[in-house]
Design a protein around this motif. Sequence first.
Motif, PDB file in Angstrom:
ATOM      1  N   SER A  44       0.325   3.522  -3.010  1.00 28.49           N
ATOM      2  CA  SER A  44       1.048   3.841  -1.776  1.00 28.49           C
ATOM      3  C   SER A  44       1.208   2.601  -0.902  1.00 28.49           C
ATOM      4  O   SER A  44       2.271   2.383  -0.309  1.00 28.49           O
ATOM      5  CB  SER A  44       0.303   4.923  -0.989  1.00 28.49           C
ATOM      6  OG  SER A  44       0.168   6.088  -1.747  1.00 28.49           O
ATOM      7  N   LEU A  45       0.181   1.794  -0.833  1.00 35.13           N
ATOM      8  CA  LEU A  45       0.237   0.555  -0.062  1.00 35.13           C
ATOM      9  C   LEU A  45       1.296  -0.391  -0.632  1.00 35.13           C
ATOM     10  O   LEU A  45       2.067  -0.994   0.116  1.00 35.13           O
ATOM     11  CB  LEU A  45      -1.133  -0.126  -0.052  1.00 35.13           C
ATOM     12  CG  LEU A  45      -1.257  -1.415   0.731  1.00 35.13           C
ATOM     13  CD1 LEU A  45      -1.072  -1.167   2.215  1.00 35.13           C
ATOM     14  CD2 LEU A  45      -2.613  -2.040   0.466  1.00 35.13           C
ATOM     15  N   SER A  46       1.367  -0.490  -1.955  1.00 33.56           N
ATOM     16  CA  SER A  46       2.360  -1.365  -2.594  1.00 33.56           C
ATOM     17  C   SER A  46       3.777  -0.875  -2.353  1.00 33.56           C
ATOM     18  O   SER A  46       4.678  -1.674  -2.081  1.00 33.56           O
ATOM     19  CB  SER A  46       2.092  -1.445  -4.100  1.00 33.56           C
ATOM     20  OG  SER A  46       0.839  -1.995  -4.347  1.00 33.56           O
ATOM     21  N   VAL A  47       3.976   0.436  -2.454  1.00 33.65           N
ATOM     22  CA  VAL A  47       5.307   1.003  -2.205  1.00 33.65           C
ATOM     23  C   VAL A  47       5.720   0.742  -0.762  1.00 33.65           C
ATOM     24  O   VAL A  47       6.855   0.334  -0.491  1.00 33.65           O
ATOM     25  CB  VAL A  47       5.324   2.509  -2.543  1.00 33.65           C
ATOM     26  CG1 VAL A  47       6.589   3.172  -2.041  1.00 33.65           C
ATOM     27  CG2 VAL A  47       5.176   2.724  -4.040  1.00 33.65           C
ATOM     28  N   ALA A  48       4.800   0.955   0.170  1.00 38.90           N
ATOM     29  CA  ALA A  48       5.110   0.708   1.580  1.00 38.90           C
ATOM     30  C   ALA A  48       5.408  -0.763   1.838  1.00 38.90           C
ATOM     31  O   ALA A  48       6.321  -1.092   2.611  1.00 38.90           O
ATOM     32  CB  ALA A  48       3.952   1.174   2.464  1.00 38.90           C
ATOM     33  N   THR A  49       4.670  -1.651   1.192  1.00 35.01           N
ATOM     34  CA  THR A  49       4.894  -3.081   1.358  1.00 35.01           C
ATOM     35  C   THR A  49       6.273  -3.500   0.859  1.00 35.01           C
ATOM     36  O   THR A  49       6.891  -4.411   1.399  1.00 35.01           O
ATOM     37  CB  THR A  49       3.801  -3.881   0.626  1.00 35.01           C
ATOM     38  OG1 THR A  49       2.528  -3.488   1.148  1.00 35.01           O
ATOM     39  CG2 THR A  49       3.971  -5.373   0.803  1.00 35.01           C
ATOM     40  N   PHE A  55      13.764  -1.477   4.552  1.00 34.21           N
ATOM     41  CA  PHE A  55      14.257  -0.464   5.488  1.00 34.21           C
ATOM     42  C   PHE A  55      14.471  -1.059   6.876  1.00 34.21           C
ATOM     43  O   PHE A  55      15.517  -0.843   7.512  1.00 34.21           O
ATOM     44  CB  PHE A  55      13.255   0.696   5.531  1.00 34.21           C
ATOM     45  CG  PHE A  55      13.653   1.829   6.418  1.00 34.21           C
ATOM     46  CD1 PHE A  55      14.761   2.598   6.137  1.00 34.21           C
ATOM     47  CD2 PHE A  55      12.894   2.138   7.537  1.00 34.21           C
ATOM     48  CE1 PHE A  55      15.128   3.654   6.957  1.00 34.21           C
ATOM     49  CE2 PHE A  55      13.246   3.184   8.366  1.00 34.21           C
ATOM     50  CZ  PHE A  55      14.365   3.942   8.071  1.00 34.21           C
ATOM     51  N   ILE A  56      13.518  -1.842   7.355  1.00 31.87           N
ATOM     52  CA  ILE A  56      13.629  -2.458   8.683  1.00 31.87           C
ATOM     53  C   ILE A  56      14.764  -3.485   8.704  1.00 31.87           C
ATOM     54  O   ILE A  56      15.500  -3.597   9.685  1.00 31.87           O
ATOM     55  CB  ILE A  56      12.280  -3.085   9.096  1.00 31.87           C
ATOM     56  CG1 ILE A  56      11.219  -2.005   9.271  1.00 31.87           C
ATOM     57  CG2 ILE A  56      12.416  -3.896  10.371  1.00 31.87           C
ATOM     58  CD1 ILE A  56      11.528  -0.948  10.307  1.00 31.87           C
TER      59      ILE A  56
END
Length: 111
Positions: A44-49, A55-56
């Motif tokens: 999950s951390l890797s996907v968010a990174t 996205f931003i």
Amino acid sequence: MMCIIAGFVLGFTAAGGVLQLALTTMAEFFPSGKGKVLGIFFTSLSVATAVIPFFIGWISTNLGLYYVMLSDAIIAGLGTLLAVVVLICYRKIFNISKRADKDNYSFNKIL
């Protein structure tokens, strides 16, 4: 230059502490599957990174910096709300009262 250095130090130290607290809490909720918890957590951390900067960047290019700040505030608000939900669940599942927390972790008992 001072702001860049202070921002780096603050981000580097705060992120590591939050990471460890979240991982420890998840391991307490699921003690029999600590390896699975670790895998899910870091995936999950890797996907968010990977996804959040993209996205931003898309938001800043197409909508403007106002919406970048707004999305940051929304993400921070959701994170705070989820932290409160986890705290409530933690206290309910492990049967911990507010008074017991204060007694067990008081500074005087450590000394």
